[in-house]
Design an enzyme around this catalytic site. Structure first.
Site, PDB file in Angstrom:
ATOM      1  N   ARG A   1      42.495 -25.216  -8.299  1.00  0.00           N
ATOM      2  CA  ARG A   1      42.591 -24.769  -9.705  1.00  0.00           C
ATOM      3  C   ARG A   1      43.989 -25.058 -10.238  1.00  0.00           C
ATOM      4  O   ARG A   1      44.164 -25.447 -11.383  1.00  0.00           O
ATOM      5  CB  ARG A   1      42.259 -23.271  -9.813  1.00  0.00           C
ATOM      6  CG  ARG A   1      42.583 -22.728 -11.196  1.00  0.00           C
ATOM      7  CD  ARG A   1      41.977 -21.369 -11.540  1.00  0.00           C
ATOM      8  NE  ARG A   1      41.840 -20.455 -10.429  1.00  0.00           N
ATOM      9  CZ  ARG A   1      42.838 -19.775  -9.845  1.00  0.00           C
ATOM     10  NH1 ARG A   1      44.080 -19.915 -10.277  1.00  0.00           N
ATOM     11  NH2 ARG A   1      42.605 -18.950  -8.847  1.00  0.00           N
TER      12      ARG A   1
ATOM     13  N   TYR B   1      34.293 -29.567 -35.803  1.00  0.00           N
ATOM     14  CA  TYR B   1      33.067 -29.545 -34.995  1.00  0.00           C
ATOM     15  C   TYR B   1      32.455 -28.137 -35.034  1.00  0.00           C
ATOM     16  O   TYR B   1      33.177 -27.138 -34.955  1.00  0.00           O
ATOM     17  CB  TYR B   1      33.407 -29.974 -33.558  1.00  0.00           C
ATOM     18  CG  TYR B   1      32.311 -29.691 -32.565  1.00  0.00           C
ATOM     19  CD1 TYR B   1      31.022 -30.182 -32.770  1.00  0.00           C
ATOM     20  CD2 TYR B   1      32.551 -28.923 -31.429  1.00  0.00           C
ATOM     21  CE1 TYR B   1      30.007 -29.906 -31.865  1.00  0.00           C
ATOM     22  CE2 TYR B   1      31.548 -28.651 -30.514  1.00  0.00           C
ATOM     23  CZ  TYR B   1      30.278 -29.148 -30.740  1.00  0.00           C
ATOM     24  OH  TYR B   1      29.276 -28.862 -29.857  1.00  0.00           O
TER      25      TYR B   1
ATOM     26  N   ASP C   1      43.112 -31.981 -33.030  1.00  0.00           N
ATOM     27  CA  ASP C   1      41.950 -32.450 -32.269  1.00  0.00           C
ATOM     28  C   ASP C   1      41.790 -33.932 -32.593  1.00  0.00           C
ATOM     29  O   ASP C   1      41.400 -34.304 -33.701  1.00  0.00           O
ATOM     30  CB  ASP C   1      40.712 -31.638 -32.673  1.00  0.00           C
ATOM     31  CG  ASP C   1      39.475 -32.022 -31.869  1.00  0.00           C
ATOM     32  OD1 ASP C   1      39.392 -33.180 -31.420  1.00  0.00           O
ATOM     33  OD2 ASP C   1      38.579 -31.167 -31.719  1.00  0.00           O
TER      34      ASP C   1
ATOM     35  N   LYS D   1      33.830 -37.707 -25.283  1.00  0.00           N
ATOM     36  CA  LYS D   1      33.555 -38.713 -26.315  1.00  0.00           C
ATOM     37  C   LYS D   1      34.237 -40.041 -25.970  1.00  0.00           C
ATOM     38  O   LYS D   1      34.017 -40.583 -24.907  1.00  0.00           O
ATOM     39  CB  LYS D   1      33.988 -38.169 -27.673  1.00  0.00           C
ATOM     40  CG  LYS D   1      33.661 -36.685 -27.881  1.00  0.00           C
ATOM     41  CD  LYS D   1      32.181 -36.380 -27.817  1.00  0.00           C
ATOM     42  CE  LYS D   1      31.979 -34.875 -27.935  1.00  0.00           C
ATOM     43  NZ  LYS D   1      30.657 -34.457 -27.486  1.00  0.00           N
TER      44      LYS D   1
END
Ligand code: P1T
Length: 403
Positions: A52, A113, A188, A213
């Site tokens: 992690r 979004y 973004d 994407k």
């Protein structure tokens, strides 16, 4: 690696932040599928304790995106040079929001979004008490009025999803520094990709990608990244990334890094076909209006020329008629697949009002113009003539249905 910033983008996407693996010389980083690392004595280890917190495959991807977005943080200062990878784009966003204190004021671009809107309005407004003002930041006067001295974060998406509005990053950064000196400026950059736009260069603090994407580009992995070029902020993000733990796994990290190797050639094709199809649609009798940053008719075409290096494969258009015509068009496509998501090698088409933006409140959708006739294309890298043949056929079917 310290010379990364001098390379051209097509070289960077292959080499930035990379080096052969130390033990074998492997050119691609191995997929380190370990959750933990052996220590020779308590606290004595090779810099890796637990996946992690530390994973070499994830670091390789994180260093790559950090360099693509222009972070100059040295690896000696931070093992991933200011790049951080997460399990999804929204996991990256959720972590970025944790940089804000409870009750913080956020100015957010009005068109984002649907899932980003949902995370802010329906989760963090409740759980973190965030006070979010959605503002059309294409209008600098509105931005000036919305930014307060206590504003903690400015959240920009440009081009926006799905109406493809463009925000002037340099101007928003200038206004925000003046009016909201404490605010973190986040962009973004998912729709543009690092090839077409680099927000840190315009004065932003943090860049986010849904790597699902364009960055990965093959529609086979969900992921997200944050990048900063600021050392103090890098330390804060590293702390929250590890504390929250919504990290990208090693296999996905490998896939995204592999995908990025072709980002340069993919974006060149997306940009070229996107522009060609946008021009063609603009002249089509079944099309009401086309929105594409690279078209002279785009309301912020001047900003496009100033801050973007290509228009991408994302095109939004309004089909003539109503929902019936839109449905007939969407059902008639053969090469374009009707599916959520975007930015892959394959062409996709989306009906935002019913699909990706259903979680945006209806009155907000109306104000933004996300109507039943709005269609979002993600133009892939197939032969462009084949794509236009497919669109021609489906538009014809919609026209025939109407008459
Ligand atoms: O899906 P995920 O990887 O969690 O990324 C969320 C996200 C963040 N930012 C932008 C601009 C996005 O477009 C997305 C995801 N968008 C879609 C799935 C879509 O079809 O629009």
């Amino acid at each position: 690696m310290h010379e990364d910033h001098k390379m051209h983008i097509d070289t960077k996407v292959i080499h930035a932040g990379q080096r052969p693996e130390e033990v074998t010389g492997a050119v691609m980083p191995p997929i380190f599928t370990t959750s933990t690392y052996a220590q020779s004595s308590p606290g004595v280890h090779k810099g890796f304790e637990y996946t992690r917190s530390h994973n070499p495959t994830r670091y390789a991807l994180e260093r790559m995106v950090a360099r693509l977005e222009g972070s100059k943080i040295a690896e000696a200062r931070d093992p991933s040079c200011g790049g951080f990878a997460f399990a999804s784009g929204l996991a990256a966003m959720g972590t970025a929001l944790e940089l804000c204190d409870a009750g913080a004021h956020i100015v957010c671009m009005d068109d984002v979004y649907g899932g980003s809107n949902r995370l802010l309005s329906r989760v963090r407004a409740r759980s973190q008490g965030l006070k979010v003002d959605y503002v059309d930041l294409t209008d600098l006067n509105k931005a000036e009025r919305a930014l307060k001295s206590e504003t903690a974060m400015v959240w920009v998406e440009t081009p926006t999803n799905p109406t493809l509005k463009l925000v002037d990053l340099t101007e928003i950064a200038k206004i925000a520094r003046k009016k909201s000196p404490k605010a973190l400026l986040v962009c973004d950059n998912t729709f543009a990709s690092s090839v077409n736009q680099t927000p840190l260069a315009h004065g932003f603090d943090i860049v986010l990608h849904s790597t699902t994407k364009y960055m990965n580009g093959h529609s086979d992995a969900v992921g997200g990244v944050l990048v900063t070029g600021d050392e103090a902020l890098c330390d804060r993000i590293r702390f929250v990334q590890n504390s929250i733990g919504s990290v990208m796994g090693p296999f996905d990290s490998y896939l995204v890094l592999r995908g990025i190797k072709t980002l340069g050639v993919r974006m060149a094709r997306h940009n070229e076909s996107g522009l060609r199809i946008a021009h063609w649609l603009e002249r089509h009798e079944a099309v009401e209006r086309v929105v594409y940053p690279g078209l002279a008719s785009h309301p912020q075409h001047g900003i496009y020329k100033k801050q973007m290096r290509g228009g991408t494969g994302m095109i939004t258009f309004f089909i003539k008629g109503g929902l019936d015509e839109a449905r007939r068009f969407l059902e008639s496509l053969r090469v374009f697949q009707l599916a959520e998501s975007l930015g892959g090698v394959e062409s996709l088409v989306d009906h935002p009002a019913i699909m990706t933006h259903a979680s945006v409140p209806p009155e907000m959708r109306r104000e933004l113009g996300i109507s039943d006739t709005l269609i979002r294309l993600s133009v892939g890298i197939e032969d462009c003539d084949d794509l236009m043949t497919d669109l021609e056929h489906a538009l014809g079917a919609a026209v025939r249905a109407a008459t």
